[in-house]
Design an enzyme around this catalytic site. Structure first.
Site, PDB file in Angstrom:
ATOM      1  N   ASN A  62       0.863  -1.297  -0.017  1.00 16.98           N
ATOM      2  CA  ASN A  62       0.039   0.067  -0.110  1.00 16.98           C
ATOM      3  C   ASN A  62       0.947   1.118  -0.144  1.00 16.98           C
ATOM      4  OD1 ASN A  62       0.620  -0.805   2.723  1.00 16.98           O
ATOM      5  ND2 ASN A  62      -0.923   0.591   3.610  1.00 16.98           N
ATOM      6  N   HIS A  99      -3.965   0.479  -2.690  1.00 14.82           N
ATOM      7  CA  HIS A  99      -4.114  -0.646  -1.943  1.00 14.82           C
ATOM      8  C   HIS A  99      -2.866  -1.679  -2.210  1.00 14.82           C
ATOM      9  CE1 HIS A  99      -7.910   0.178   0.288  1.00 14.82           C
ATOM     10  NE2 HIS A  99      -7.402   1.320   0.022  1.00 14.82           N
ATOM     11  N   GLU A 109      -3.237  -4.648  -2.858  1.00 13.83           N
ATOM     12  CA  GLU A 109      -3.723  -5.399  -3.894  1.00 13.83           C
ATOM     13  C   GLU A 109      -3.740  -4.950  -5.127  1.00 13.83           C
ATOM     14  OE1 GLU A 109      -4.921  -5.006  -0.920  1.00 13.83           O
ATOM     15  OE2 GLU A 109      -6.294  -6.352  -0.138  1.00 13.83           O
ATOM     16  N   CYS A 165     -10.082  -5.231   1.373  1.00  5.73           N
ATOM     17  CA  CYS A 165     -11.478  -4.341   1.824  1.00  5.73           C
ATOM     18  C   CYS A 165     -12.249  -4.555   0.556  1.00  5.73           C
ATOM     19  CB  CYS A 165     -10.791  -2.905   1.997  1.00  5.73           C
ATOM     20  SG  CYS A 165     -10.450  -2.275   0.289  1.00  5.73           S
ATOM     21  N   CYS A 184     -11.087  -3.053  -2.921  1.00  2.00           N
ATOM     22  CA  CYS A 184     -10.075  -3.956  -3.481  1.00  2.00           C
ATOM     23  C   CYS A 184     -10.962  -5.303  -4.039  1.00  2.00           C
ATOM     24  CB  CYS A 184      -9.138  -4.731  -2.359  1.00  2.00           C
ATOM     25  SG  CYS A 184      -7.793  -3.436  -2.257  1.00  2.00           S
TER      26      CYS A 184
HETATM   27  N1  THU Z   1      -5.023  -1.258   2.706  1.00  2.00           N
HETATM   28  C1  THU Z   1      -4.908  -2.080   1.685  1.00  2.00           C
HETATM   29  O1  THU Z   1      -3.804  -1.877   1.309  1.00  2.00           O
HETATM   30  N2  THU Z   1      -5.704  -3.234   1.511  1.00  2.00           N
HETATM   31  C2  THU Z   1      -6.681  -3.167   2.019  1.00  2.00           C
HETATM   32  O2  THU Z   1      -7.650  -4.251   1.276  1.00  2.00           O
HETATM   33  C3  THU Z   1      -7.038  -2.843   3.063  1.00  2.00           C
HETATM   34  C4  THU Z   1      -6.574  -1.539   3.189  1.00  2.00           C
HETATM   35  C5  THU Z   1      -4.439  -0.298   3.194  1.00  2.00           C
HETATM   36  C6  THU Z   1      -4.879   1.251   2.746  1.00  2.00           C
HETATM   37  C7  THU Z   1      -4.432   2.140   3.841  1.00  2.00           C
HETATM   38  O3  THU Z   1      -3.163   2.414   3.099  1.00  2.00           O
HETATM   39  C8  THU Z   1      -4.277   1.271   4.890  1.00  2.00           C
HETATM   40  O4  THU Z   1      -4.390  -0.038   4.429  1.00  2.00           O
HETATM   41  C9  THU Z   1      -5.171   1.456   5.974  1.00  2.00           C
HETATM   42  O5  THU Z   1      -6.502   1.524   5.377  1.00  2.00           O
HETATM   43 ZN    ZN Z   2      -8.080  -2.580  -0.336  1.00  4.46          ZN
END
Ligand code: THU
Ligand code: ZN
Length: 293
Positions: free
Chosen positions: A88, A101, A103, A128, A131
């Site tokens: 991320n 994100h 993913e 999330c 994603c």
């Molecule tokens: N985050 C992800 O990289 N993937 C997810 O599906 C959940 C959330 C990241 C986004 C942000 O940088 C941090 O986690 C907090 O939400």
């Molecule tokens: Zn996400």
């Protein structure tokens, strides 16, 4: 080895460390070839999924999360058998919606690496909703598996009653090869040439706003981001975000961007210009160079 890997590397098993060390050299581009994967499996005795889970700390080490300090790592399995890391990325300054994100980062890495689909994605936290929707656009959305430290499921079981491209009568899919060769630009500048090639491969079936960003860094290297749209519109990934995420995975410091160019289709109801400029402002003083073609 890039300094960001030093700490997580120490937590890996001794056989994994020994086999990995030569792979994490200067040339490491945040992916592992099938031959490298075979070496890692032989050295550790781990099967594919267990090996990817063991490698997740390296992916998470590529995270740039100055706001949340929540470090997410992902590994996407390309259809060629290559594995692609992702992490991320957050920008201090502009809104949270500029974030990428893990993913999305891993999928972008695979797409830019020439993959036409991914079979599985391994993540250290559950994906999330944003994603899940982003992944529902992929060429392999119907069969894609999501691997978590304590679960292995199909994407479709994470997304019942899903909304996707078919609801808008789109039969194309993210990561399926694109060739928007109607975009033309006369320029010998390698940065603009890189942006043109990337824009031709961008995915924008809803707006036809084909677009790409190319960034040039102090060390001369160039990294591109292709625009990636989504049927639900909002989880679309802008080209500036993808370019930044890809450069970071390749070890660049975004503070060393020297030039940034955006090329897009001028014949679309949307433009990436304002969004790209505002993301770029968070990085420093480089002005966005822009051409609509
Ligand atoms: N985050 C992800 O990289 N993937 C997810 O599906 C959940 C959330 C990241 C986004 C942000 O940088 C941090 O986690 C907090 O939400
Ligand atoms: Zn996400």
């Amino acid at each position: 080895m890039h300094p960001r890997f030093a700490k997580p590397f120490e937590t890996l098993s001794a056989p994994l460390q020994a086999a990995l060390r030569p792979m994490l050299d200067e040339e490491f581009n945040a992916s592992f070839s099938p031959a490298q994967i075979a070496v890692l499996k032989a050295a550790t005795g781990l099967e594919d999924r267990a090996l990817r889970l063991a490698l997740l700390p390296l992916a998470a080490a590529c995270s740039v999360a100055p706001i949340s300090k929540f470090f997410v790592g992902a590994i996407a399995c390309g259809l060629s058998g290559r594995w692609y890391l992702g992490a991320n990325m957050e920008f201090a300054g502009p809104g949270l919606f500029h974030s990428v994100h893990a993913e999305q980062s891993a999928i972008s890495n695979a797409w830019l690496g020439g993959e036409t689909g991914i079979s599985e994605i391994t993540v250290n936290y559950t994906p999330c909703g944003h994603c899940r929707q982003f992944m529902n656009e992929l060429s392999t959305a119907k069969t894609l598996k999501v691997s978590l430290p304590d679960d292995l499921s199909e994407l479709q079981s994470f997304l019942p009653h899903s909304f996707g491209p078919a609801d808008l009568d789109i039969t194309d899919a993210l990561m399926s090869p694109q060739a928007h060769d109607e975009l033309k630009l006369e320029s010998d500048d390698p940065l603009w040439q890189a942006a043109l090639a990337a824009a031709r491969q961008s995915y924008a079936p809803y707006s036809q706003g084909y677009a790409a960003v190319a960034l040039q860094f102090e060390d001369g290297r160039i990294f591109c981001g292709r625009y990636a749209e989504n049927a639900a519109f909002n989880p679309s990934l802008p080209p500036m975000q993808m370019a930044c995420a890809h450069a970071v995975l390749n070890g660049e410091d975004l503070g060393t961007v020297r030039r940034a160019v955006l090329l897009e289709n001028g014949n679309s109801p949307i433009s990436q210009r304002d969004a790209a400029q505002s993301t770029l402002k968070a990085l420093g003083t480089v002005e966005l160079e822009y051409q609509a073609v």
